[in-house]
Design a protein around this motif. Structure first.
Motif, PDB file in Angstrom:
ATOM      1  N   LYS A 161     -47.477  58.952  19.691  1.00  0.00           N
ATOM      2  CA  LYS A 161     -48.567  58.466  18.841  1.00  0.00           C
ATOM      3  C   LYS A 161     -48.689  56.963  19.054  1.00  0.00           C
ATOM      4  CE  LYS A 161     -49.780  60.481  15.263  1.00  0.00           C
ATOM      5  NZ  LYS A 161     -51.133  60.962  14.997  1.00  0.00           N
ATOM      6  N   SER A 162     -49.891  56.502  19.378  1.00  0.00           N
ATOM      7  CA  SER A 162     -50.061  55.066  19.621  1.00  0.00           C
ATOM      8  C   SER A 162     -50.715  54.402  18.418  1.00  0.00           C
ATOM      9  CB  SER A 162     -50.888  54.833  20.879  1.00  0.00           C
ATOM     10  OG  SER A 162     -52.230  55.160  20.659  1.00  0.00           O
ATOM     11  N   TYR A 163     -50.157  53.268  18.004  1.00  0.00           N
ATOM     12  CA  TYR A 163     -50.665  52.517  16.853  1.00  0.00           C
ATOM     13  C   TYR A 163     -51.190  51.160  17.311  1.00  0.00           C
ATOM     14  CZ  TYR A 163     -48.517  55.907  13.778  1.00  0.00           C
ATOM     15  OH  TYR A 163     -48.196  57.077  13.125  1.00  0.00           O
ATOM     16  N   ASP A 164     -52.096  50.581  16.516  1.00  0.00           N
ATOM     17  CA  ASP A 164     -52.627  49.260  16.847  1.00  0.00           C
ATOM     18  C   ASP A 164     -51.557  48.191  16.682  1.00  0.00           C
ATOM     19  OD1 ASP A 164     -54.893  50.613  17.161  1.00  0.00           O
ATOM     20  OD2 ASP A 164     -56.112  49.485  15.752  1.00  0.00           O
ATOM     21  N   LEU A 168     -47.652  49.195  11.557  1.00  0.00           N
ATOM     22  CA  LEU A 168     -48.259  50.413  11.041  1.00  0.00           C
ATOM     23  C   LEU A 168     -47.422  51.635  11.428  1.00  0.00           C
ATOM     24  CD1 LEU A 168     -52.036  49.695  11.788  1.00  0.00           C
ATOM     25  CD2 LEU A 168     -50.830  49.457   9.625  1.00  0.00           C
ATOM     26  N   GLU A 171     -44.467  51.704   9.107  1.00  0.00           N
ATOM     27  CA  GLU A 171     -44.884  52.197   7.795  1.00  0.00           C
ATOM     28  C   GLU A 171     -44.977  53.728   7.806  1.00  0.00           C
ATOM     29  OE1 GLU A 171     -45.299  50.590   4.996  1.00  0.00           O
ATOM     30  OE2 GLU A 171     -46.265  52.155   3.818  1.00  0.00           O
ATOM     31  N   ASP A 172     -45.500  54.281   8.909  1.00  0.00           N
ATOM     32  CA  ASP A 172     -45.601  55.733   9.013  1.00  0.00           C
ATOM     33  C   ASP A 172     -44.231  56.392   9.137  1.00  0.00           C
ATOM     34  OD1 ASP A 172     -48.125  56.536   8.548  1.00  0.00           O
ATOM     35  OD2 ASP A 172     -48.605  57.121  10.596  1.00  0.00           O
ATOM     36  N   TYR A 174     -41.521  55.097   7.757  1.00  0.00           N
ATOM     37  CA  TYR A 174     -40.989  54.959   6.397  1.00  0.00           C
ATOM     38  C   TYR A 174     -41.545  56.054   5.491  1.00  0.00           C
ATOM     39  CZ  TYR A 174     -40.117  52.827   1.821  1.00  0.00           C
ATOM     40  OH  TYR A 174     -39.716  52.591   0.546  1.00  0.00           O
ATOM     41  N   ASN A 175     -42.854  56.320   5.641  1.00  0.00           N
ATOM     42  CA  ASN A 175     -43.486  57.334   4.801  1.00  0.00           C
ATOM     43  C   ASN A 175     -43.161  58.758   5.233  1.00  0.00           C
ATOM     44  OD1 ASN A 175     -44.672  55.509   3.111  1.00  0.00           O
ATOM     45  ND2 ASN A 175     -46.596  55.432   4.235  1.00  0.00           N
ATOM     46  N   ARG A 177     -44.113  60.292   8.294  1.00  0.00           N
ATOM     47  CA  ARG A 177     -45.014  60.986   9.212  1.00  0.00           C
ATOM     48  C   ARG A 177     -44.472  60.982  10.646  1.00  0.00           C
ATOM     49  NH1 ARG A 177     -49.336  58.052   6.656  1.00  0.00           N
ATOM     50  NH2 ARG A 177     -50.441  59.361   5.168  1.00  0.00           N
TER      51      ARG A 177
ATOM     52  N   TYR B 118     -52.533  54.728   4.653  1.00  0.00           N
ATOM     53  CA  TYR B 118     -51.348  53.880   4.515  1.00  0.00           C
ATOM     54  C   TYR B 118     -50.982  53.587   3.061  1.00  0.00           C
ATOM     55  CZ  TYR B 118     -51.500  53.201   9.514  1.00  0.00           C
ATOM     56  OH  TYR B 118     -51.489  53.412  10.861  1.00  0.00           O
ATOM     57  N   GLY B 121     -50.085  56.697   1.324  1.00  0.00           N
ATOM     58  CA  GLY B 121     -48.971  57.310   2.049  1.00  0.00           C
ATOM     59  C   GLY B 121     -47.649  57.127   1.330  1.00  0.00           C
ATOM     60  N   ARG B 122     -47.560  56.037   0.566  1.00  0.00           N
ATOM     61  CA  ARG B 122     -46.321  55.771  -0.166  1.00  0.00           C
ATOM     62  C   ARG B 122     -46.061  56.805  -1.264  1.00  0.00           C
ATOM     63  NH1 ARG B 122     -43.647  50.317   0.376  1.00  0.00           N
ATOM     64  NH2 ARG B 122     -43.761  50.252   2.612  1.00  0.00           N
ATOM     65  N   LEU B 125     -48.003  62.189   0.861  1.00  0.00           N
ATOM     66  CA  LEU B 125     -47.985  62.224   2.308  1.00  0.00           C
ATOM     67  C   LEU B 125     -48.996  63.227   2.848  1.00  0.00           C
ATOM     68  CD1 LEU B 125     -46.447  60.636   4.357  1.00  0.00           C
ATOM     69  CD2 LEU B 125     -44.938  62.583   4.651  1.00  0.00           C
ATOM     70  N   ALA B 208     -54.148  56.255  14.193  1.00  0.00           N
ATOM     71  CA  ALA B 208     -53.391  56.878  15.266  1.00  0.00           C
ATOM     72  C   ALA B 208     -53.811  58.328  15.462  1.00  0.00           C
ATOM     73  CB  ALA B 208     -51.877  56.780  15.030  1.00  0.00           C
ATOM     74  N   ARG B 214     -59.566  56.308  20.774  1.00  0.00           N
ATOM     75  CA  ARG B 214     -58.125  56.024  20.892  1.00  0.00           C
ATOM     76  C   ARG B 214     -57.633  56.371  22.297  1.00  0.00           C
ATOM     77  NH1 ARG B 214     -53.634  53.498  18.955  1.00  0.00           N
ATOM     78  NH2 ARG B 214     -55.100  53.012  17.334  1.00  0.00           N
ATOM     79  N   ARG B 217     -58.731  53.694  24.601  1.00  0.00           N
ATOM     80  CA  ARG B 217     -57.953  52.474  24.442  1.00  0.00           C
ATOM     81  C   ARG B 217     -56.580  52.615  25.080  1.00  0.00           C
ATOM     82  NH1 ARG B 217     -58.620  51.290  18.154  1.00  0.00           N
ATOM     83  NH2 ARG B 217     -57.094  49.708  18.592  1.00  0.00           N
ATOM     84  N   GLU B 218     -55.996  53.836  24.945  1.00  0.00           N
ATOM     85  CA  GLU B 218     -54.694  54.055  25.572  1.00  0.00           C
ATOM     86  C   GLU B 218     -54.817  53.924  27.079  1.00  0.00           C
ATOM     87  OE1 GLU B 218     -53.457  57.840  24.091  1.00  0.00           O
ATOM     88  OE2 GLU B 218     -52.757  57.008  22.196  1.00  0.00           O
TER      89      GLU B 218
END
Lengths: 256, 260
Positions: A161-164, A168, A171-172, A174-175, A177, B118, B121-122, B125, B208, B214, B217-218
């Motif tokens: 999975k690629s993130y910007d 982030l 964080e994912d 930690y959560n 995912r 995000y 998400g805390r 989920l 993501a 996406r 961009r990859e």
């Protein structure tokens, strides 16, 4: 109509050519090198609470500039597209924890290496994985276009999975995912060990094994000898006079 | 003297080539044939990198369609109830629906996406794909609510009066008499929203979610071929929206059939 288009094309070429022109100088006659950094990569380069760009490579670039007789102007630029801006002449170099590899060498020039890194894998505390292949069928994240992401993509059976931004991805993780995040070891250490909230749940499980050592270099537009020489001169000077070790001690506690 | 009603339609969707608009129809054909021929030309003459890009993104196209289709279904359901709430005489339902529209329309979609994925998400989920769909549905549901409200408003009051005097109760009137007629007014703008939603779905790449953008961009981040990659991505989006806008225009023609 076609005349207009042709004129426009010629104008845009002119702009492109002028972007390649020589470095500007400041009032004291010192050349100014414009530097792009993606400031989401603590402790190498990041934005502190006072909205200032700080970090290991920022200190290093400033010290090298002083020793090499030039000035650096550091600009915060998003990672995704940072090399496109370099190629387009929006700045003279990229100091953004860029690992030197063959693919990148084809598109840009590199200064002498200034820092050695490994790819560290951050996981949940209870994970028992020992290699990337252990995450078969699970999601592993990394920042888009980084060596960490390439390492994940190369591993069969792992969902990359690629993130910007690496933050982030953290964080994912930690959560819950993601099963793991792969990034450069100093950054992994900053997120997983230094951040109070993250360190409760996360750990650096292992480093990705590689037979080639990985180094950061300053990326410079292909063929721009002037900037390359200035930066190499500055870097060599700070390594020689011990400033490099001081900066390392400041950001990592121990001199390497 | 009765003024001719002026109808100004401003949407974010692509221009829908209606039958009586010769200019737009030619423009559609020029763009469509242009896009296809440029893609073909690039892939045939410069397979490296254009063919590679084209081989890299198909799963992204699928994801874009999945997000779009599920979101439009979700948005239609939310929109229907919001629209009903907005015209409801019940103060409570009316207030809920109106507040929802007001709040959602006041927050940029990008911020909503970040928030649901995000920030929430805390506590909660939600998988990435689902949160993309939820965010898009919630956002477009507010827009669709207005479409539904306008559609229901457009049905003459006499219809309600007639149905009520024939002994239909309120719900029967709405669901058996008013809504089936309102559909014809509602469907074309829904088609427009569909196209707008497809384009906005490119925003979910920040979560993501591996959509067309996406994937592009990859590819660009690894090959440094930004010009080539984004040219291809832009052409692909254009081609998809052009095909969709033609579809919506056909649908409008078939609905107009009943008006004659």
């Amino acid at each position: 109509m076609f005349k207009k288009i042709i004129v426009l094309l010629m104008l845009s070429m002119l702009v492109a050519v002028s972007a390649q022109a020589e470095l500007k100088t400041n009032s004291e006659g010192m050349p100014i090198i414009k530097v792009a950094s993606d400031c989401t990569w603590p402790p190498m380069e990041f934005i502190n609470k006072d909205k200032q760009i700080v970090g290991f490579s920022v200190d290093l670039m400033k010290a090298a500039a002083e020793a090499g007789g030039y000035v650096v102007e550091i600009k915060n630029v998003a990672w995704d597209g940072i090399f496109a801006g370099l190629a387009a002449g929006k700045y003279d170099c990229v100091t953004s924890s860029v690992s030197i590899n063959d693919k990148r060498k084809k598109a840009m020039d590199f200064s002498s290496p200034y820092f050695e890194v490994t790819q560290a894998v951050v996981t949940n505390k209870d994970s028992s994985a020992k290699t990337l292949a252990d995450f078969k069928g699970e999601k592993v994240g990394a920042q888009i276009g980084t060596t960490g992401y390439f390492a994940v993509k190369k591993t069969d059976g792992v969902i990359a999975k690629s993130y910007d931004e690496v933050g982030l991805a953290m964080e994912d993780l930690y959560n819950g995912r993601l099963a793991a995040v792969v990034c450069d070891n100093p950054v992994a250490a900053d997120f997983a060990l230094q951040q109070a909230e993250y360190s409760k749940r996360m750990k650096i499980a292992f480093n990705v094994k590689s037979n080639v050592a990985e180094f950061y270099g300053v990326a410079i537009r292909k063929g721009n000898k002037e900037v390359l020489e200035l930066i190499n001169k500055g870097l060599a000077a700070v390594v020689k006079d011990g400033t490099y070790d001081k900066i390392t001690a400041k950001w990592f506690g121990t001199a390497k | 003297m009765k003024d001719k009603p002026v109808k100004i339609e401003i949407t974010d969707g692509a221009g829908i080539p209606a039958k009586n608009d010769a200019g737009l129809i030619s423009a559609w054909w020029i763009s469509f044939i242009g896009a296809i021929s440029i893609i073909t030309y690039l892939v045939v003459t410069k397979p490296d990198p254009y063919k590679d890009i084209l081989m890299f993104v198909p799963d992204g196209i699928l994801v874009t369609f999945q997000v779009t289709i599920f979101s439009i279904i979700g948005a239609s359901i939310i929109g229907l109830f919001t629209g009903l709430g907005r015209i409801s005489k019940n103060r409570f339902f009316n207030l809920i629906a109106s507040t929802y529209v007001e709040v959602v329309r006041g927050i940029p979609l990008l911020v909503q996406l970040f928030y649901i994925y995000y920030a929430l998400g805390r506590v909660l989920l939600v998988p990435d794909m689902l949160s993309a769909i939820i965010a898009m549905s919630v956002c477009y549901g507010a827009y669709m609510g207005e479409v539904f409200r306008a559609g229901i408003d457009s049905i003459d009051n006499g219809q309600t009066e007639a149905a009520r005097s024939l002994g239909f109760d309120k719900n029967q009137t709405m669901f058996l008499v008013i809504l089936p007629q309102a559909w014809r007014t509602i469907l074309p703008p829904v088609g427009n929203e569909f196209i707008a939603l497809l384009k906005d779905s490119s925003l979910v790449s920040i979560l993501a979610v591996a959509d067309i953008l996406r994937r592009g961009r990859e590819f660009a981040a690894e090959s440094f071929q930004y010009f080539e990659t984004y040219t291809m991505i832009a052409l692909l989006y254009l081609l998809i929206t052009l095909i969709l806008s033609k579809g919506v225009s056909h649908m409008e023609d078939r609905l107009n059939h009943y008006d004659r």
